[in-house]
Design a protein around this motif. Structure first.
Motif, short mmCIF file in Angstrom:
data_model
loop_
_atom_site.label_atom_id
_atom_site.label_comp_id
_atom_site.label_asym_id
_atom_site.label_seq_id
_atom_site.Cartn_x
_atom_site.Cartn_y
_atom_site.Cartn_z
N HIS A 25 -2.28 -12.54 -9.89
CA HIS A 25 -2.53 -11.48 -8.90
C HIS A 25 -3.67 -10.61 -9.43
O HIS A 25 -3.56 -9.98 -10.48
N HIS A 33 -5.71 -8.96 -4.45
CA HIS A 33 -5.20 -7.78 -3.73
C HIS A 33 -6.28 -6.70 -3.73
O HIS A 33 -6.51 -6.05 -4.75
N THR A 42 -5.90 -10.51 0.14
CA THR A 42 -5.09 -9.52 0.88
C THR A 42 -5.81 -8.18 0.86
O THR A 42 -6.31 -7.76 -0.19
N ALA A 101 -1.65 -5.99 3.32
CA ALA A 101 -0.75 -5.19 2.49
C ALA A 101 -0.40 -3.92 3.24
O ALA A 101 -1.21 -3.40 4.03
#
Ligand code: DX5
Ligand code: ZN
Length: 209
Positions: A29, A62, A84, A110
């Motif tokens: 991530h 992210h 995301t 998100a």
């Protein structure tokens, strides 16, 4: 349960990425912060791109940034499975989802702890993942917000009522205790719980159920 490892709180990123590469972690991530959407700022792309020098795991990116359109083309170049960004951004959401799909990458939206789930509804036909934040985005090592369990149930009901093939991911404060509040998720992100340990595989295994 799939597990994605965040190295945001890592003290030695290359060493931890190599160590993660030797576990069965599903994704790395990659937290990106611009100093505007959140006050912290992560390293620039020309440094972050070296993640791939240390791990062959697929990346789950992210973006905690105001302008996803500036970052998507960069991170699309890497070994990226998901990009995301936040439903709270001011840029056009559909245009950014199109941009991600243009690179044949899966897209995620998100949602911060205080944002209403209904804000996701218009985009459900176009996304592959919902990333439910279980802390305020901006830093690692925070405590899991207990109310996230209820939010996850609501997100699960929403996704199922529309029959969309969307996976539900949870990010922030996940450890072997709080993962029990994530039974409605398909995936969890864990940062400090894994990287502050001396046995990454044991921690990862404790999150799968
Ligand atoms: C928070 C980040 C998270 C965080 C997770 O803003 O998006 O990915 O690094 O780290 P832990 O598991 O330490 O909360
Ligand atoms: Zn994150």
């Amino acid at each position: 349960m799939k597990v994605s490892a965040s190295f945001l709180s890592s003290k030695d990123i290359p060493k931890d990425l190599v160590q993660l590469d030797h576990t069965d972690i599903d994704y790395i991530h990659v937290d990106i912060m611009d100093g505007k959407f959140v006050s912290n700022k992560t390293m620039p792309f020309h440094e972050m791109r070296h993640v791939g020098d240390y791990t062959s795991k697929r990346l789950d990116v992210h973006l905690m940034v105001e302008e996803p359109s500036k970052y998507i083309p960069l991170y699309a170049e890497l070994n990226t499975e998901y990009i995301t960004f936040h439903v709270e951004v001011l840029e056009d959401i559909e245009a950014n989802l199109d941009l991600i799909h243009h690179y044949s990458i899966k897209s995620g939206l998100a949602i911060k702890p205080d944002t209403k789930i209904s804000s996701l509804v218009p985009y459900l036909p176009f996304i592959d993942m919902i990333l439910v934040m279980s802390v305020e985005p901006g830093e690692g090592g925070q405590s899991f917000i207990r109310n996230t369990e209820k939010k996850l149930q609501e997100v699960r009901d929403l996704v199922e009522s529309y029959h969309f093939p969307i996976i539900i991911n949870v990010d922030g404060g996940v450890n072997s205790e709080t993962v029990k509040y994530c039974s409605d998720a398909d995936m969890v992100v864990a940062g400090s719980f894994i990287t502050s340990s001396d046995d990454f595989q044991e921690k990862i295994t404790s999150l799968r159920s």
